[in-house]
Design an enzyme around this catalytic site. Structure first.
Site, mmCIF file in Angstrom:
data_model
loop_
_atom_site.group_PDB
_atom_site.id
_atom_site.type_symbol
_atom_site.label_atom_id
_atom_site.label_comp_id
_atom_site.label_asym_id
_atom_site.label_seq_id
_atom_site.Cartn_x
_atom_site.Cartn_y
_atom_site.Cartn_z
ATOM 1 N N TYR A 1 -14.689 5.970 -13.252
ATOM 2 C CA TYR A 1 -14.499 4.923 -12.556
ATOM 3 C C TYR A 1 -15.144 3.681 -13.265
ATOM 4 O O TYR A 1 -14.556 2.701 -13.231
ATOM 5 C CB TYR A 1 -15.204 5.024 -11.176
ATOM 6 C CG TYR A 1 -15.128 4.127 -10.131
ATOM 7 C CD1 TYR A 1 -14.080 3.663 -9.726
ATOM 8 C CD2 TYR A 1 -16.307 3.233 -9.916
ATOM 9 C CE1 TYR A 1 -13.968 2.519 -8.686
ATOM 10 C CE2 TYR A 1 -16.275 2.304 -9.129
ATOM 11 C CZ TYR A 1 -15.134 1.733 -8.487
ATOM 12 O OH TYR A 1 -15.012 0.861 -7.627
ATOM 13 N N ALA B 1 -19.523 0.183 -1.177
ATOM 14 C CA ALA B 1 -18.884 -0.549 0.214
ATOM 15 C C ALA B 1 -18.519 0.670 1.202
ATOM 16 O O ALA B 1 -17.920 1.485 0.542
ATOM 17 C CB ALA B 1 -17.865 -1.530 -0.201
ATOM 18 N N THR C 1 -16.220 1.871 2.747
ATOM 19 C CA THR C 1 -14.713 1.969 3.033
ATOM 20 C C THR C 1 -14.407 3.380 3.052
ATOM 21 O O THR C 1 -14.948 4.401 2.933
ATOM 22 C CB THR C 1 -14.120 1.539 1.690
ATOM 23 O OG1 THR C 1 -14.617 2.142 0.556
ATOM 24 C CG2 THR C 1 -14.592 -0.076 1.277
ATOM 25 N N ASN D 1 -6.387 -5.553 -5.154
ATOM 26 C CA ASN D 1 -7.371 -4.761 -4.528
ATOM 27 C C ASN D 1 -7.062 -3.174 -4.559
ATOM 28 O O ASN D 1 -7.915 -2.380 -4.310
ATOM 29 C CB ASN D 1 -7.534 -5.031 -3.033
ATOM 30 C CG ASN D 1 -8.381 -4.249 -2.264
ATOM 31 O OD1 ASN D 1 -9.674 -4.333 -2.748
ATOM 32 N ND2 ASN D 1 -8.127 -3.419 -1.408
ATOM 33 N N LYS E 1 -13.310 0.085 -14.324
ATOM 34 C CA LYS E 1 -13.600 -1.402 -13.609
ATOM 35 C C LYS E 1 -14.170 -2.093 -14.902
ATOM 36 O O LYS E 1 -13.951 -3.467 -14.617
ATOM 37 C CB LYS E 1 -14.637 -1.109 -12.462
ATOM 38 C CG LYS E 1 -14.087 -0.267 -11.445
ATOM 39 C CD LYS E 1 -12.952 -1.129 -10.757
ATOM 40 C CE LYS E 1 -12.451 -0.693 -9.309
ATOM 41 N NZ LYS E 1 -11.572 -1.687 -8.670
ATOM 42 N N ASP F 1 3.438 1.754 -4.936
ATOM 43 C CA ASP F 1 2.359 2.549 -5.656
ATOM 44 C C ASP F 1 2.316 1.643 -6.841
ATOM 45 O O ASP F 1 3.182 2.085 -7.673
ATOM 46 C CB ASP F 1 3.059 4.043 -5.752
ATOM 47 C CG ASP F 1 2.173 4.854 -6.805
ATOM 48 O OD1 ASP F 1 1.183 4.319 -6.984
ATOM 49 O OD2 ASP F 1 2.358 5.922 -6.930
ATOM 50 N N VAL F 2 1.047 1.207 -7.069
ATOM 51 C CA VAL F 2 0.873 0.450 -8.140
ATOM 52 C C VAL F 2 0.572 1.254 -9.396
ATOM 53 O O VAL F 2 0.715 0.665 -10.485
ATOM 54 C CB VAL F 2 -0.326 -0.383 -7.877
ATOM 55 C CG1 VAL F 2 -0.633 -1.280 -6.896
ATOM 56 C CG2 VAL F 2 -1.876 0.540 -7.820
ATOM 57 N N ASP G 1 0.844 -1.096 -0.167
ATOM 58 C CA ASP G 1 0.033 0.071 0.121
ATOM 59 C C ASP G 1 1.080 1.279 -0.155
ATOM 60 O O ASP G 1 1.884 1.069 0.286
ATOM 61 C CB ASP G 1 -0.991 0.080 1.187
ATOM 62 C CG ASP G 1 -2.144 0.844 1.077
ATOM 63 O OD1 ASP G 1 -2.229 1.898 0.722
ATOM 64 O OD2 ASP G 1 -3.340 0.250 1.584
#
Length: 247
Positions: A144, A177, A179, A79, A148, A53-54, A37
């Site tokens: 978004y 969700a 989150t 995720n 996805k 960092d993805v 993360d």
């Protein structure tokens, strides 16, 4: 719950929300878990914390270090993700690029770096966090939803590509969700309480999906007992996708 004794798992976005809940369940089931993360300090107790960092191609080095520390890899949970509100008019090119860099290319980069270790596993699986936004038209979620939707298609393509490698690839598609990043979207609204009520009312069960509920599904897909599940996308959305209840 399935037992993950002896298994080694890497969870991106494992410092909070769905990622942290998933890491906790895997750890409680006996797996060794590394959480990658930007800020992994919120990772569950007993999990390795990996800063990465993805959206940066250099994340491959962080993945390689995590795999080395774990002594191999059996489970990869992609995720890490970001969200944004807006229509195609509201969202400029940079917004679309930002979400694509994290949600799509982040999944690609981490999986690419993890595949050599996954091929050496006898129970290898990749679980991607997708979204019902890939399948249902939601207002104010253009960038978004596009990202996805790409994750959903990518999951199916990866499942086909790596079946011969002995690597299963699945996805979970949560509804809205509860989150931290959803809370950040709410905080940015003109009336956060009204916006939250609207999101809750949108889901037939009348509440947001909990991170733990999504995590349970991810862990089900990650279990060796789900060995025939590949190219599988499981929806956890409180009935949003398919139920149309009378008002």
């Amino acid at each position: 719950m399935a037992t993950y004794d002896g298994m080694r798992a890497l969870v991106t976005g494992g410092g909070s929300g769905i990622g942290a809940a998933t890491a906790r369940l895997l750890r409680e089931g006996g797996a060794q878990v590394a959480c990658l993360d930007l800020d992994p300090s919120g990772a569950p107790e007993g999990c390795r914390q990996v800063v990465g960092d993805v959206s940066d191609p250099g994340v491959s080095l962080a993945v390689e270090r995590a795999v080395s520390d774990l002594g191999g890899l059996d489970v990869l949970v992609n995720n890490a993700g970001v969200g944004a509100a807006g229509t195609v008019e509201d969202s400029d090119d940079d917004e679309f690029r930002r979400l694509h860099e994290v949600n799509v290319l982040g999944t690609v980069r981490v999986t690419r770096a993890a595949l050599p270790a996954l091929r050496d596993s006898s129970s290898a699986v990749v679980v991607n966090t997708c979204s019902v936004a890939a399948q249902v038209g939601l207002p104010q979620r253009a960038a978004y939803s596009a990202s996805k939707g790409a994750v959903l298609s990518l999951t199916l393509a990866m499942a086909a590509d790596h079946l011969a490698d002995g690597v299963r690839v699945c996805a979970v598609a949560p509804g809205t969700a509860d989150t931290p990043w959803v809370q950040r979207l709410l905080d940015a609204a003109d009336d956060p309480a009204a916006e939250r009520s609207a999101l809750e009312a949108r889901q037939p069960i009348g509440r947001l999906v909990s991170p733990e509920e999504v995590a349970e599904t991810i862990c089900f897909l990650a279990s060796p007992r789900s060995g025939s599940a590949t190219g599988t996308v499981v929806t956890v959305d409180g009935g949003l996708s398919y139920l149309r209840l009378p008002r």
